[in-house]
Design an enzyme around this catalytic site. Structure first.
Site, PDB file in Angstrom:
ATOM      1  N   HIS A   1      12.601  11.824   3.253  1.00 50.03           N
ATOM      2  CA  HIS A   1      12.261  13.260   3.578  1.00 50.03           C
ATOM      3  C   HIS A   1      11.796  14.626   2.154  1.00 50.03           C
ATOM      4  O   HIS A   1      10.874  14.828   2.407  1.00 50.03           O
ATOM      5  CB  HIS A   1      12.559  13.870   5.775  1.00 50.03           C
ATOM      6  CG  HIS A   1      11.360  14.944   5.237  1.00 50.03           C
ATOM      7  ND1 HIS A   1      10.361  14.615   6.119  1.00 50.03           N
ATOM      8  CD2 HIS A   1      11.336  16.357   5.225  1.00 50.03           C
ATOM      9  CE1 HIS A   1       9.904  15.823   6.630  1.00 50.03           C
ATOM     10  NE2 HIS A   1      10.495  16.918   5.749  1.00 50.03           N
TER      11      HIS A   1
ATOM     12  N   ARG B   1       1.200   1.736  15.279  1.00 51.39           N
ATOM     13  CA  ARG B   1       1.541   0.899  13.624  1.00 51.39           C
ATOM     14  C   ARG B   1       2.030  -0.277  13.235  1.00 51.39           C
ATOM     15  O   ARG B   1       2.414  -1.313  14.239  1.00 51.39           O
ATOM     16  CB  ARG B   1       2.490   2.415  12.817  1.00 51.39           C
ATOM     17  CG  ARG B   1       1.973   3.449  12.798  1.00 51.39           C
ATOM     18  CD  ARG B   1       2.969   3.472  12.425  1.00 51.39           C
ATOM     19  NE  ARG B   1       3.544   3.669  10.977  1.00 51.39           N
ATOM     20  CZ  ARG B   1       4.164   4.608   9.809  1.00 51.39           C
ATOM     21  NH1 ARG B   1       5.294   5.409  10.617  1.00 51.39           N
ATOM     22  NH2 ARG B   1       4.672   3.699   8.211  1.00 51.39           N
TER      23      ARG B   1
ATOM     24  N   HIS C   1       0.868  -1.311  -0.157  1.00 49.00           N
ATOM     25  CA  HIS C   1       0.092   0.002  -0.286  1.00 49.00           C
ATOM     26  C   HIS C   1       0.887   0.933   0.202  1.00 49.00           C
ATOM     27  O   HIS C   1       0.954   2.224  -0.920  1.00 49.00           O
ATOM     28  CB  HIS C   1      -0.799  -0.049   1.620  1.00 49.00           C
ATOM     29  CG  HIS C   1      -1.296   0.924   1.214  1.00 49.00           C
ATOM     30  ND1 HIS C   1      -2.636   1.963   0.890  1.00 49.00           N
ATOM     31  CD2 HIS C   1      -1.084   2.191   2.171  1.00 49.00           C
ATOM     32  CE1 HIS C   1      -2.849   2.905   1.062  1.00 49.00           C
ATOM     33  NE2 HIS C   1      -2.081   2.893   2.137  1.00 49.00           N
TER      34      HIS C   1
ATOM     35  N   TRP D   1       7.342   0.526   3.776  1.00 50.59           N
ATOM     36  CA  TRP D   1       7.868   1.252   2.533  1.00 50.59           C
ATOM     37  C   TRP D   1       9.128   1.519   2.444  1.00 50.59           C
ATOM     38  O   TRP D   1       9.603   2.245   1.443  1.00 50.59           O
ATOM     39  CB  TRP D   1       6.537   1.846   1.760  1.00 50.59           C
ATOM     40  CG  TRP D   1       6.881   3.384   3.070  1.00 50.59           C
ATOM     41  CD1 TRP D   1       6.941   3.590   4.108  1.00 50.59           C
ATOM     42  CD2 TRP D   1       7.606   4.750   2.382  1.00 50.59           C
ATOM     43  NE1 TRP D   1       6.683   5.297   4.720  1.00 50.59           N
ATOM     44  CE2 TRP D   1       7.969   5.880   3.394  1.00 50.59           C
ATOM     45  CE3 TRP D   1       8.338   5.152   1.192  1.00 50.59           C
ATOM     46  CZ2 TRP D   1       7.760   6.905   3.271  1.00 50.59           C
ATOM     47  CZ3 TRP D   1       9.259   6.179   1.306  1.00 50.59           C
ATOM     48  CH2 TRP D   1       8.585   6.992   2.147  1.00 50.59           C
TER      49      TRP D   1
ATOM     50  N   SER E   1      13.627   5.676 -13.560  1.00 52.06           N
ATOM     51  CA  SER E   1      12.538   6.629 -14.657  1.00 52.06           C
ATOM     52  C   SER E   1      12.414   8.026 -13.925  1.00 52.06           C
ATOM     53  O   SER E   1      12.574   9.030 -14.547  1.00 52.06           O
ATOM     54  CB  SER E   1      11.334   6.391 -14.439  1.00 52.06           C
ATOM     55  OG  SER E   1      10.768   6.581 -14.684  1.00 52.06           O
ATOM     56  N   SER E   2      12.473   8.094 -12.308  1.00 50.41           N
ATOM     57  CA  SER E   2      12.187   9.257 -11.513  1.00 50.41           C
ATOM     58  C   SER E   2      13.557  10.419 -11.997  1.00 50.41           C
ATOM     59  O   SER E   2      13.176  11.942 -12.863  1.00 50.41           O
ATOM     60  CB  SER E   2      12.862   8.999 -10.415  1.00 50.41           C
ATOM     61  OG  SER E   2      10.966   8.511  -9.798  1.00 50.41           O
TER      62      SER E   2
ATOM     63  N   ASP F   1       7.626  21.022 -26.721  1.00 47.51           N
ATOM     64  CA  ASP F   1       8.076  19.494 -25.961  1.00 47.51           C
ATOM     65  C   ASP F   1       8.489  19.569 -25.060  1.00 47.51           C
ATOM     66  O   ASP F   1       8.938  21.066 -25.343  1.00 47.51           O
ATOM     67  CB  ASP F   1       8.131  18.304 -27.189  1.00 47.51           C
ATOM     68  CG  ASP F   1       8.095  17.214 -26.517  1.00 47.51           C
ATOM     69  OD1 ASP F   1       7.683  16.332 -25.623  1.00 47.51           O
ATOM     70  OD2 ASP F   1       7.380  16.044 -27.840  1.00 47.51           O
TER      71      ASP F   1
ATOM     72  N   GLU G   1      11.636  13.553  -0.365  1.00 46.98           N
ATOM     73  CA  GLU G   1      10.546  12.830  -0.916  1.00 46.98           C
ATOM     74  C   GLU G   1       9.412  13.279  -0.314  1.00 46.98           C
ATOM     75  O   GLU G   1       8.545  13.693  -0.964  1.00 46.98           O
ATOM     76  CB  GLU G   1      11.214  11.037  -0.512  1.00 46.98           C
ATOM     77  CG  GLU G   1       9.052   9.933  -0.944  1.00 46.98           C
ATOM     78  CD  GLU G   1       9.881  10.466  -2.315  1.00 46.98           C
ATOM     79  OE1 GLU G   1      10.301  10.254  -3.186  1.00 46.98           O
ATOM     80  OE2 GLU G   1       7.994  10.015  -3.131  1.00 46.98           O
TER      81      GLU G   1
ATOM     82  N   HIS H   1      13.939  13.690  11.852  1.00 45.09           N
ATOM     83  CA  HIS H   1      12.645  13.438  12.815  1.00 45.09           C
ATOM     84  C   HIS H   1      11.946  12.880  13.045  1.00 45.09           C
ATOM     85  O   HIS H   1      11.129  12.327  13.649  1.00 45.09           O
ATOM     86  CB  HIS H   1      12.309  15.094  12.525  1.00 45.09           C
ATOM     87  CG  HIS H   1      11.693  15.101  11.109  1.00 45.09           C
ATOM     88  ND1 HIS H   1      11.471  16.879  10.418  1.00 45.09           N
ATOM     89  CD2 HIS H   1      11.403  13.716  10.713  1.00 45.09           C
ATOM     90  CE1 HIS H   1      10.609  16.240   9.708  1.00 45.09           C
ATOM     91  NE2 HIS H   1      10.811  15.164   9.294  1.00 45.09           N
ATOM     92  N   HIS H   2      12.457  11.861  11.506  1.00 47.15           N
ATOM     93  CA  HIS H   2      12.331  10.322  11.448  1.00 47.15           C
ATOM     94  C   HIS H   2      12.694   9.345  12.948  1.00 47.15           C
ATOM     95  O   HIS H   2      12.424   8.673  12.764  1.00 47.15           O
ATOM     96  CB  HIS H   2      12.312  10.177  10.038  1.00 47.15           C
ATOM     97  CG  HIS H   2      11.318  10.881   8.923  1.00 47.15           C
ATOM     98  ND1 HIS H   2       9.802  10.565   8.975  1.00 47.15           N
ATOM     99  CD2 HIS H   2      11.803  11.569   8.046  1.00 47.15           C
ATOM    100  CE1 HIS H   2       9.508  11.909   7.604  1.00 47.15           C
ATOM    101  NE2 HIS H   2      11.136  12.067   7.333  1.00 47.15           N
TER     102      HIS H   2
ATOM    103  N   TYR I   1       7.885  16.186   0.024  1.00 48.31           N
ATOM    104  CA  TYR I   1       8.213  17.312  -0.690  1.00 48.31           C
ATOM    105  C   TYR I   1       7.617  16.958  -2.252  1.00 48.31           C
ATOM    106  O   TYR I   1       7.544  17.616  -2.996  1.00 48.31           O
ATOM    107  CB  TYR I   1       9.213  18.263  -0.216  1.00 48.31           C
ATOM    108  CG  TYR I   1       9.341  18.864   0.967  1.00 48.31           C
ATOM    109  CD1 TYR I   1       7.933  19.490   1.877  1.00 48.31           C
ATOM    110  CD2 TYR I   1      10.294  18.582   2.591  1.00 48.31           C
ATOM    111  CE1 TYR I   1       7.784  19.881   3.004  1.00 48.31           C
ATOM    112  CE2 TYR I   1       9.718  18.111   3.095  1.00 48.31           C
ATOM    113  CZ  TYR I   1       8.990  19.449   4.055  1.00 48.31           C
ATOM    114  OH  TYR I   1       9.480  19.672   5.502  1.00 48.31           O
TER     115      TYR I   1
ATOM    116  N   THR J   1       5.838  26.459   4.775  1.00 50.56           N
ATOM    117  CA  THR J   1       4.751  25.894   4.406  1.00 50.56           C
ATOM    118  C   THR J   1       3.744  26.746   4.961  1.00 50.56           C
ATOM    119  O   THR J   1       2.646  27.352   4.169  1.00 50.56           O
ATOM    120  CB  THR J   1       4.350  24.577   4.814  1.00 50.56           C
ATOM    121  OG1 THR J   1       6.226  24.349   4.950  1.00 50.56           O
ATOM    122  CG2 THR J   1       3.507  23.692   4.185  1.00 50.56           C
TER     123      THR J   1
ATOM    124  N   SER K   1      -2.021  26.073  -6.981  1.00 46.33           N
ATOM    125  CA  SER K   1      -2.428  27.667  -6.669  1.00 46.33           C
ATOM    126  C   SER K   1      -2.667  27.548  -8.295  1.00 46.33           C
ATOM    127  O   SER K   1      -2.302  29.254  -8.275  1.00 46.33           O
ATOM    128  CB  SER K   1      -0.352  27.795  -6.955  1.00 46.33           C
ATOM    129  OG  SER K   1      -0.243  27.206  -5.897  1.00 46.33           O
TER     130      SER K   1
ATOM    131  N   LYS L   1       2.751  29.580   2.655  1.00 48.98           N
ATOM    132  CA  LYS L   1       1.391  29.179   1.172  1.00 48.98           C
ATOM    133  C   LYS L   1      -0.027  29.186   1.308  1.00 48.98           C
ATOM    134  O   LYS L   1      -0.371  29.570   1.198  1.00 48.98           O
ATOM    135  CB  LYS L   1       1.631  27.944   0.648  1.00 48.98           C
ATOM    136  CG  LYS L   1       3.316  27.997  -0.219  1.00 48.98           C
ATOM    137  CD  LYS L   1       4.066  26.752  -0.048  1.00 48.98           C
ATOM    138  CE  LYS L   1       5.152  26.578  -1.821  1.00 48.98           C
ATOM    139  NZ  LYS L   1       5.099  27.816  -2.643  1.00 48.98           N
TER     140      LYS L   1
END
Lengths: 105, 632, 228
Positions: free
Chosen positions: B256, B453, B78, B142, B172-173, B107, B258, B305-306, B260, B331, B271, B334
């Site tokens: 982290h 969890r 998931h 994950w 790919s990314s 293009d 990731e 912080h994780h 964002y 943040t 926006s 925004k």
């Protein structure tokens, strides 16, 4: 980046072959000094050994990037594309070394 | 207000190609964007189905709906599916479709590399998803913490699929990111300065840098794991002196940023939506740009912080805590700017607008619970509990998914030439909104009551029963909501109301061309003189008295030349890239090459070498054929 | 400010070569790629340094190790050999810039009284071939080093030092290998149809990659080999 597009000819105002040779001599001399220092036990034991080796390595790094990768003469966009990631990469190395107690504040 | 004289056509005038082969060989950024959209939505449904199974198992105490082993595979897949196969590629669908249109290009910079990125994503996605059908799906979460994922604790092939699959998806990314960086820097139309770029393109620009800098650390971490699993190295072997935190640090150095990577494209999309439906320019454009860059930059300085719970020491905890609190500022800026954009605007509550407003509200809730985690003592209470699950679903579902839905409703008319049904859209929105809150809000409570969890079941009488049941009902609502959306999405392709070139009265370049756009996008490359070219065109005095919006003035009175936009590229003499399947072939080679490693698990060394070398030959041959043939 | 924001911009066929910054797309992409590679090697180097001195058994890089059976493993790094290979790679960077210069100088007439050095500077094939050869020599040194280490009892499985050392230098060696193949392709193109000033960019991009691989080695040489 701005629209002050340089023509390719201007963007590649390269130094001459003589400059490239001089750079190669400087790189060789620094490398010789680095290896020489490695074989002097008194120097290796000195607290200045690691910092001075790192400075010499950084100098070689900078010289190759500025002259051989001609970043010194190239568009500022390329400078930004390289230095930005380089700063983040350097900061990440330092942060990780700190977190694993390899260096301290 | 007068609308732009756009032809009311629902089919691409130059759409001469059809059939399966035309899709495999396409190099058109719009078709590739469409492929990304369909593929990512399919994976979104798979990831959602996995979530529904998880929630069914957790509906009541001591359920036996799935086994513990299956449950581990479900929550791992998931998370992996939603992050790497759904949300990132949904963002990529918009990068592909919108960036060239928004900057006035025909293009992307490297159209064939773009096709390559897509095919690697599709094949990599299939590679990592298929094993769940055979009960051998990845089961290490994950985040795949090593040493849990090393051979010692995960000896089956499950983790192999995860390690190799993520490695493939990373290619790919990265390939796509180099492409979009170059596109945004170098393919902007005349006058499209950086500070006139639409906000979606800006946020995408930041994301591409996050991608190229965040993916290398996880690539390295995965290479270590792969070598530990297949070649007996000792990177994560604690008995050999390895540090159990190495994986965690390398993973979160990627992980982290990731976060964002997942949220900034959605920020970009809303926006675009909010100014359009408030009929007002985006409030504080410059600050929005700077805060986006700031988020991207600070995003590399908060990863630990994780990991407060692992005990990094007071200094490290303090620094990462401070950095985390700091990143809340751009943040928050925004959020306030979006609210100020709507303030005193002529707000139209269309479906995309509702999703955009939902993002502001829901993301704020997730953002605030995020700031709670930035304090290490508080985090120690919350970490690894359902409170954290609630937090990141508010930012990822309430943020990314809401923003992506806003984008889909907003841009569907541009992509297909037809509107999504507004009534079904409203049903989808409200079911989705209620379902989301019903699913994730109770998790705050079960989390603070101590529910950990990743447990596959729990005993009654711990005060968690009601919250879990509510969450499960909420998930079922989300399933219904998504079914309504899918029905709407499929049905509107042929039966939706015809949309013109600029159905919403929006302001940016992508709306100046027909819907769907011709293959060459712009018959003539536009010259841009402000941030809101279409509003200027319709009513030159619309922003008198306001700030200049980056307008440098003195443009010539040259209106868009619509009449040329219904011709084919050939008739207009515009060279287009040749269709080619070489990138798809090279992508297949890459995936075959990586899959050869799987055979090492059964000591089939000869088979592994044959498959890997065969795949490498395909990749190199495909690349060679591709690089030596002309683009257009 | 009243304005018509979009003006027809008749760019004809020139659009394929026109870019916003006037720079070539491929060069922007290679610099972005190099930026990304900084982070790749940063992760690899960090891991090496984090695990430095953490190996539970030898052989060790800079110090002697005696195992339980009393067998003595000398410090394994061979500084003289690696210094030589470092020098070879540095010189390959010199050859690379001279190859780029040779391509740039094509088309400008050679002075009548040109000496051998001026003439030699005009030969792109000489310098491309030289760069590839020096790169291959570096790889030869690395192959020698790896086999010597394995013979002396250090494999990728032996300890943390073996795992991190072989992976880091192996990654770098893989980059050098790609570079050598790239240079050989360019040399082949040069021999078959000749590289001219219009191909400057193609050589420049290969050169940027090559020099970057060289600067990574400059860092590796100091941090892994010289600092103890």
């Amino acid at each position: 980046m701005s629209h002050d597009a340089k023509s390719p000819a201007q963007a590649h105002a390269h130094p001459t072959g003589a400059t490239y040779l001089k750079v190669a001599v400087i790189l060789t001399v620094i490398t010789i000094v680095e290896v020489w220092a490695y074989y002097i036990p008194a120097l290796v034991a000195s607290p200045l050994f690691n910092p001075s080796l790192i400075i010499m390595s950084a100098a070689k790094f900078a010289i190759v990037v500025l002259f051989y990768m001609h970043l010194k003469y190239d568009h500022k966009l390329f400078k930004a594309l390289f230095t930005g990631p380089l700063i983040i990469a350097g900061a990440t190395i330092l942060a990780l070394l700190f977190l694993f107690a390899k260096i301290s504040l | 207000m007068a609308t732009l004289a756009a032809p009311a056509c629902a089919t691409a005038p130059a759409s001469t190609q059809s059939g399966l082969w035309s899709w495999i060989a396409t190099t058109d950024h719009k078709r590739i964007g469409t492929l990304y959209l369909w593929t990512a939505l399919a994976f979104f449904l798979i990831g959602g189905l996995e979530a529904a199974l998880i929630r069914t198992q957790l509906a009541r105490p001591n359920m036996g709906f799935v086994s513990a082993e299956t449950y581990n595979q479900l929550f791992t897949m998931h998370g992996t599916t939603m992050v790497f196969l759904a949300v990132m590629p949904l963002s990529a669908a918009f990068f592909n479709y919108l960036i060239p249109l928004q900057i006035g290009a025909r293009d992307v910079a490297f159209p064939r590399l773009n096709a390559f990125s897509y095919w690697v994503y599709l094949l990599g996605g299939i590679f990592i998803t298929l094993p769940i059908l055979f009960q051998v799906a990845p089961d290490g979460g994950w985040f795949g913490y090593a040493p849990l994922t090393t051979n010692q604790f995960s000896s089956g092939p499950n983790i192999d699929f995860w390690v190799i699959g993520l490695q493939i998806l990373g290619v790919s990314s990265l390939a796509a990111a180099f492409n979009f960086i170059t596109t945004i820097i170098n393919l902007r139309a005349p006058g499209m300065t950086l500070m006139r770029m639409p906000m979606f393109t800006w946020m995408s620009f930041v994301v591409q840098f996050l991608l190229i800098l965040a993916f290398p650390p996880i690539t390295v971490a995965l290479v270590f794991l792969l070598m530990d699993r297949f070649f007996g190295t000792t990177f994560y072997a604690i008995a050999q002196g390895a540090d159990p935190l190495l994986w965690q640090h390398l993973f979160w150095v990627f992980g982290h940023p990731e976060v964002y990577i997942l949220i900034l494209p959605a920020f970009g999309l809303v926006s675009e939506v909010l100014p359009t439906f408030s009929k007002k320019p985006l409030f504080g454009y410059n600050v929005m740009v700077y805060s986006g860059i700031m988020i991207g930059f600070l995003g590399f300085g908060v990863w630990a912080h994780h990991m407060f719970a692992v005990g990094m020491g007071a200094v490290a905890d303090s620094i990462f805590s401070l950095m985390t609190m700091l990143i809340a500022i751009p943040t928050g800026v925004k959020i306030f700017n979006w609210i100020a954009t709507m303030w005193a605007g002529e707000v139209r509550f269309t479906v995309p607008m509702k999703f955009a407003i939902a993002l502001i509200a829901m993301f704020t809730i997730g953002g605030i619970s995020g700031v709670m985690h930035s304090s290490p003592p508080a985090d120690l209470q919350q970490t690894d509990s359902y409170f954290v699950v609630a937090h990141f679903h508010y930012v990822l579902f309430g943020g990314s998914i809401m923003g992506i839905f806003a984008g889909i409703y907003h841009y569907y008319p541009k992509i297909t030439g037809r509107f999504l049904n507004e009534r079904l859209g409203n049903v989808h929105f409200w079911l989705n909104f209620i379902g989301m809150n019903l699913t994730f809000f109770p998790m705050h409570f079960s989390g603070l009551l101590g529910m950990p969890r990743r447990i596959y079941t729990y005993d009654a009488g711990q005060g968690w029963d009601l919250f879990n049941l509510l969450a499960t009902y909420g998930t079922y609502l989300l399933v219904i909501a998504t079914a309504v959306f899918v029905w709407n999405f499929v049905r509107s392709r042929t039966r939706g109301a015809i949309a013109g070139g600029d159905p919403w009265g929006a302001a940016t370049l992508e709306w100046s061309i027909p819907s769907p756009p011709p293959e060459y996008n712009f018959a003539q490359i536009p010259t841009v003189t402000s941030r809101y070219p279409l509003w200027d065109l319709k009513d030159p005095s619309w922003h008198e008295g306001e700030d200049s919006h980056g307008d440098t003035g003195t443009p010539g009175p040259s209106p868009l030349r619509e009449e040329t936009e219904t011709h084919t590229a050939k008739a207009l003499g515009i060279p287009m890239p040749y269709p080619t399947a070489k990138p798809a072939f090279a992508a297949l080679g890459l995936v075959v090459m990586f899959s050869g490693l799987l055979f090492l698990r059964n000591d089939l060394f000869a088979v592994a070498m044959t498959v890997t070398l065969g795949g490498a030959a395909m990749l190199i041959g495909g690349l060679y054929a591709w690089l030596t043939s002309p683009l257009e | 400010m009243a304005s018509h924001a979009i003006a027809g911009h008749d760019d004809g066929h020139a659009h394929t070569h026109h870019t916003t910054t006037g720079l070539d797309n491929r060069k922007i992409a290679i610099w972005a790629f190099i930026g990304s590679e900084c982070m790749l090697f940063a992760s690899l180097i960090s891991t090496y340094l984090i695990y430095k001195g953490k190996s539970l058994v030898g052989p060790y890089p800079h110090t002697e190790y005696t195992d339980a059976a009393g067998k003595v493993f000398p410090a394994i790094l061979d500084i003289p050999v690696t210094s030589a290979s470092t020098f070879v790679l540095l010189m390959s960077s010199l050859a690379m810039v001279l190859a780029l210069q040779a391509v740039q100088l094509k088309g400008t007439p050679l002075p009548a009284n040109a000496g051998w050095w001026t003439r030699a500077q005009r030969s792109s094939q000489l310098w491309l071939g030289m760069t590839a050869l020096l790169g291959a020599t570096f790889l030869g040194f690395q192959a020698y080093e790896f086999t010597a280490f394995v013979r002396e009892g250090l494999t990728i499985k032996t300890n943390l030092f073996g795992s991190t050392f072989f992976t880091l230098t192996g990654f770098h060696g893989a980059h050098v290998t790609v570079g050598v193949l790239w240079l050989m392709s360019l040399l082949w193109i040069d021999r078959t149809r000749g590289l001219g000033p219009k191909d400057e960019l193609v050589v420049d991009i290969a050169a940027l990659y090559w020099h970057f691989v060289d600067v990574v080695w400059i860092v590796i040489f100091t941090l892994i080999y010289l600092i103890q």
